[in-house]
Design a protein around this motif. Structure first.
Motif, PDB file in Angstrom:
ATOM      1  N   ASP A  19     -38.174  14.858  -0.067  1.00 20.59           N
ATOM      2  CA  ASP A  19     -39.138  14.774  -1.160  1.00 20.59           C
ATOM      3  C   ASP A  19     -39.894  13.437  -1.110  1.00 20.59           C
ATOM      4  OD1 ASP A  19     -40.289  16.103  -3.265  1.00 20.59           O
ATOM      5  OD2 ASP A  19     -38.507  16.080  -4.538  1.00 20.59           O
ATOM      6  N   ALA A  20     -39.171  12.367  -0.883  1.00 18.63           N
ATOM      7  CA  ALA A  20     -39.785  11.043  -0.791  1.00 18.63           C
ATOM      8  C   ALA A  20     -40.708  10.953   0.418  1.00 18.63           C
ATOM      9  CB  ALA A  20     -38.703   9.970  -0.710  1.00 18.63           C
ATOM     10  N   GLU A  21     -40.351  11.643   1.485  1.00 19.97           N
ATOM     11  CA  GLU A  21     -41.192  11.667   2.683  1.00 19.97           C
ATOM     12  C   GLU A  21     -42.502  12.402   2.400  1.00 19.97           C
ATOM     13  OE1 GLU A  21     -40.859  13.155   7.319  1.00 19.97           O
ATOM     14  OE2 GLU A  21     -39.017  12.837   6.157  1.00 19.97           O
ATOM     15  N   VAL A  22     -42.418  13.501   1.653  1.00 24.26           N
ATOM     16  CA  VAL A  22     -43.631  14.216   1.258  1.00 24.26           C
ATOM     17  C   VAL A  22     -44.508  13.316   0.404  1.00 24.26           C
ATOM     18  CG1 VAL A  22     -44.560  16.179  -0.030  1.00 24.26           C
ATOM     19  CG2 VAL A  22     -42.514  16.478   1.373  1.00 24.26           C
ATOM     20  N   PRO A  45     -54.428  12.622  -6.307  1.00 22.89           N
ATOM     21  CA  PRO A  45     -54.508  13.913  -7.005  1.00 22.89           C
ATOM     22  C   PRO A  45     -53.691  15.003  -6.321  1.00 22.89           C
ATOM     23  CG  PRO A  45     -56.670  12.903  -6.903  1.00 22.89           C
ATOM     24  CD  PRO A  45     -55.776  12.082  -6.027  1.00 22.89           C
ATOM     25  N   LEU A  46     -53.621  14.973  -4.985  1.00 19.46           N
ATOM     26  CA  LEU A  46     -52.807  15.965  -4.292  1.00 19.46           C
ATOM     27  C   LEU A  46     -51.321  15.718  -4.531  1.00 19.46           C
ATOM     28  CD1 LEU A  46     -54.628  16.414  -0.860  1.00 19.46           C
ATOM     29  CD2 LEU A  46     -54.599  17.988  -2.805  1.00 19.46           C
ATOM     30  N   ARG A  47     -50.919  14.450  -4.564  1.00 22.22           N
ATOM     31  CA  ARG A  47     -49.516  14.141  -4.871  1.00 22.22           C
ATOM     32  C   ARG A  47     -49.154  14.626  -6.264  1.00 22.22           C
ATOM     33  NH1 ARG A  47     -50.843   9.045  -2.783  1.00 22.22           N
ATOM     34  NH2 ARG A  47     -50.710   8.100  -4.854  1.00 22.22           N
ATOM     35  N   VAL A  48     -50.022  14.312  -7.231  1.00 17.40           N
ATOM     36  CA  VAL A  48     -49.762  14.710  -8.623  1.00 17.40           C
ATOM     37  C   VAL A  48     -49.722  16.226  -8.742  1.00 17.40           C
ATOM     38  CG1 VAL A  48     -50.700  14.690 -10.971  1.00 17.40           C
ATOM     39  CG2 VAL A  48     -50.728  12.596  -9.596  1.00 17.40           C
ATOM     40  N   GLY A  49     -50.671  16.907  -8.086  1.00 21.07           N
ATOM     41  CA  GLY A  49     -50.711  18.363  -8.153  1.00 21.07           C
ATOM     42  C   GLY A  49     -49.472  18.997  -7.552  1.00 21.07           C
ATOM     43  N   SER A  50     -49.021  18.455  -6.419  1.00 23.70           N
ATOM     44  CA  SER A  50     -47.822  18.989  -5.768  1.00 23.70           C
ATOM     45  C   SER A  50     -46.592  18.797  -6.648  1.00 23.70           C
ATOM     46  CB  SER A  50     -47.628  18.305  -4.412  1.00 23.70           C
ATOM     47  OG  SER A  50     -46.444  18.743  -3.797  1.00 23.70           O
ATOM     48  N   ARG A  51     -46.498  17.628  -7.276  1.00 17.29           N
ATOM     49  CA  ARG A  51     -45.345  17.384  -8.166  1.00 17.29           C
ATOM     50  C   ARG A  51     -45.396  18.293  -9.392  1.00 17.29           C
ATOM     51  NH1 ARG A  51     -46.464  11.666  -7.083  1.00 17.29           N
ATOM     52  NH2 ARG A  51     -47.383  11.528  -9.175  1.00 17.29           N
ATOM     53  N   THR A  73     -30.205  21.575 -11.682  1.00 16.35           N
ATOM     54  CA  THR A  73     -29.723  20.304 -11.156  1.00 16.35           C
ATOM     55  C   THR A  73     -30.848  19.495 -10.531  1.00 16.35           C
ATOM     56  OG1 THR A  73     -27.560  21.272 -10.718  1.00 16.35           O
ATOM     57  CG2 THR A  73     -28.072  19.212  -9.605  1.00 16.35           C
ATOM     58  N   TYR A  74     -31.659  20.161  -9.710  1.00 15.73           N
ATOM     59  CA  TYR A  74     -32.724  19.410  -9.041  1.00 15.73           C
ATOM     60  C   TYR A  74     -33.828  19.020 -10.020  1.00 15.73           C
ATOM     61  CZ  TYR A  74     -35.298  17.633  -5.074  1.00 15.73           C
ATOM     62  OH  TYR A  74     -35.927  16.786  -4.188  1.00 15.73           O
ATOM     63  N   ARG A  75     -34.089  19.862 -10.998  1.00 17.20           N
ATOM     64  CA  ARG A  75     -35.074  19.506 -12.027  1.00 17.20           C
ATOM     65  C   ARG A  75     -34.588  18.270 -12.786  1.00 17.20           C
ATOM     66  NH1 ARG A  75     -36.103  21.204 -17.541  1.00 17.20           N
ATOM     67  NH2 ARG A  75     -38.329  20.985 -18.019  1.00 17.20           N
ATOM     68  N   GLY A  76     -33.274  18.212 -13.040  1.00 15.64           N
ATOM     69  CA  GLY A  76     -32.712  17.032 -13.696  1.00 15.64           C
ATOM     70  C   GLY A  76     -32.875  15.783 -12.848  1.00 15.64           C
ATOM     71  N   MET A  77     -32.725  15.932 -11.530  1.00 14.27           N
ATOM     72  CA  MET A  77     -32.918  14.794 -10.632  1.00 14.27           C
ATOM     73  C   MET A  77     -34.363  14.296 -10.685  1.00 14.27           C
ATOM     74  SD  MET A  77     -30.665  16.046  -7.315  1.00 14.27           S
ATOM     75  CE  MET A  77     -31.218  14.681  -6.270  1.00 14.27           C
ATOM     76  N   VAL A  78     -35.300  15.236 -10.777  1.00 16.04           N
ATOM     77  CA  VAL A  78     -36.714  14.846 -10.881  1.00 16.04           C
ATOM     78  C   VAL A  78     -36.960  14.117 -12.192  1.00 16.04           C
ATOM     79  CG1 VAL A  78     -39.086  15.698 -10.991  1.00 16.04           C
ATOM     80  CG2 VAL A  78     -37.457  16.749  -9.401  1.00 16.04           C
ATOM     81  N   ARG A  79     -36.437  14.636 -13.279  1.00 17.25           N
ATOM     82  CA  ARG A  79     -36.634  14.015 -14.581  1.00 17.25           C
ATOM     83  C   ARG A  79     -35.987  12.640 -14.660  1.00 17.25           C
ATOM     84  NH1 ARG A  79     -35.537  18.203 -19.388  1.00 17.25           N
ATOM     85  NH2 ARG A  79     -36.403  16.399 -20.513  1.00 17.25           N
ATOM     86  N   GLY A  82     -39.906  16.101  -6.669  1.00 22.43           N
ATOM     87  CA  GLY A  82     -40.142  17.484  -7.061  1.00 22.43           C
ATOM     88  C   GLY A  82     -41.384  18.108  -6.449  1.00 22.43           C
ATOM     89  N   HIS A  83     -41.752  17.722  -5.223  1.00 21.99           N
ATOM     90  CA  HIS A  83     -42.920  18.323  -4.581  1.00 21.99           C
ATOM     91  C   HIS A  83     -42.694  19.809  -4.349  1.00 21.99           C
ATOM     92  CE1 HIS A  83     -45.552  14.905  -3.996  1.00 21.99           C
ATOM     93  NE2 HIS A  83     -44.478  14.176  -3.740  1.00 21.99           N
ATOM     94  N   VAL A  84     -43.783  20.558  -4.431  1.00 18.73           N
ATOM     95  CA  VAL A  84     -43.667  22.005  -4.472  1.00 18.73           C
ATOM     96  C   VAL A  84     -43.050  22.589  -3.199  1.00 18.73           C
ATOM     97  CG1 VAL A  84     -46.050  22.405  -3.673  1.00 18.73           C
ATOM     98  CG2 VAL A  84     -44.869  24.155  -5.032  1.00 18.73           C
ATOM     99  N   ALA A  85     -43.390  22.067  -2.033  1.00 24.06           N
ATOM    100  CA  ALA A  85     -42.833  22.631  -0.798  1.00 24.06           C
ATOM    101  C   ALA A  85     -41.328  22.434  -0.727  1.00 24.06           C
ATOM    102  CB  ALA A  85     -43.510  22.007   0.421  1.00 24.06           C
ATOM    103  N   VAL A  86     -40.856  21.292  -1.188  1.00 27.49           N
ATOM    104  CA  VAL A  86     -39.416  21.025  -1.210  1.00 27.49           C
ATOM    105  C   VAL A  86     -38.731  21.952  -2.210  1.00 27.49           C
ATOM    106  CG1 VAL A  86     -37.642  19.286  -1.665  1.00 27.49           C
ATOM    107  CG2 VAL A  86     -39.764  18.639  -0.496  1.00 27.49           C
ATOM    108  N   ALA A  87     -39.339  22.113  -3.375  1.00 25.61           N
ATOM    109  CA  ALA A  87     -38.781  23.013  -4.391  1.00 25.61           C
ATOM    110  C   ALA A  87     -38.745  24.451  -3.874  1.00 25.61           C
ATOM    111  CB  ALA A  87     -39.604  22.928  -5.676  1.00 25.61           C
TER     112      ALA A  87
END
Length: 226
Positions: free
Chosen positions: A81-84, A92-98, A118-124, A130-135
């Protein structure tokens, strides 16, 4: 029966009606089509082709495949996720993906998909982006959708979301949009066959698209967030 249920589950999560929030984003299509006096004439096919070949195939597709191969290791997924995040130049693309990723995680948490909460909690908590491709890689893997099918789902959704945006912007009609999808499907299929190494780098850069996105806030009233 199990194979039929699996196929139907794939259809469910590939359906454009599945609530993921992606309808709010056009990947620069809106701004590009409105900034032709600055950026040159806009051609929907060239835009669609560039987005699939130079962004989806070389970045989002890679992220999904690598997410699948991590076998729901959430700490490793957070590193991906951090790599993405680091490889996406346009804010704007980063924000949109998140935002898309968080919307997808929220929907899956509500329907009880494993690891979504669990992963949503990690994002929060700021432990993941929480990038969309990773999700997508995490959630579709949890649903036992095959990796190959997940890649094709992602590619088709990327193309379909752009043609839908073009319809909403009045750039094409519904029949013409289907013609564009018919033309891009072989491109997606060919790109999907390209091998991906264990630590395949993420790379995506479409200069005119990213310039258009940076100008999006100057175009006055707008339909899409990017």
């Amino acid at each position: 029966m199990i194979l039929r249920e699996k196929l139907l589950r794939t259809f469910q999560h590939a359906d454009s009606q599945f609530p993921s929030g992606a309808f709010a984003f056009s990947q620069g299509l809106e701004a590009f089509s409105q900034q032709q006096e600055r950026l040159g004439s806009f051609d929907l096919w060239n835009f669609l082709y560039a987005q699939i070949v130079h962004r989806w195939a070389s970045s989002e597709r890679i992220a999904i495949i690598r997410a699948y191969r991590l076998y729901n290791d959430l700490e490793a997924l957070a590193e991906l996720d951090a790599e993405v995040e680091a490889s996406t130049i346009s804010e704007p693309l980063r924000v949109g993906s998140r935002r898309n990723g968080m919307g997808l995680l929220t929907t899956h948490e509500r329907i009880g998909t494993r690891y979504a909460k669990t992963y949503r909690g990690m994002v929060r908590d700021g432990k993941a982006h929480g990038h969309v491709a990773v999700a997508q890689g995490l959630l579709w893997n949890s649903l036992e959708i095959d990796e190959e099918d997940a890649v094709l789902m992602s590619g088709y959704q990327s193309a379909a979301s752009l043609t839908t945006a073009a319809i909403r912007l009045g750039l094409v009609g519904a029949i013409d949009a289907q013609s564009y999808l018919t033309r891009i499907i072989p491109v997606i299929a060919k790109a999907s066959d390209s091998p991906v190494s264990r630590n395949e780098p993420l790379r995506a850069f479409i200069p005119l698209s990213e310039i258009a996105i940076s100008l999006h806030g100057t175009t006055g009233q707008r339909l899409f967030s990017n």
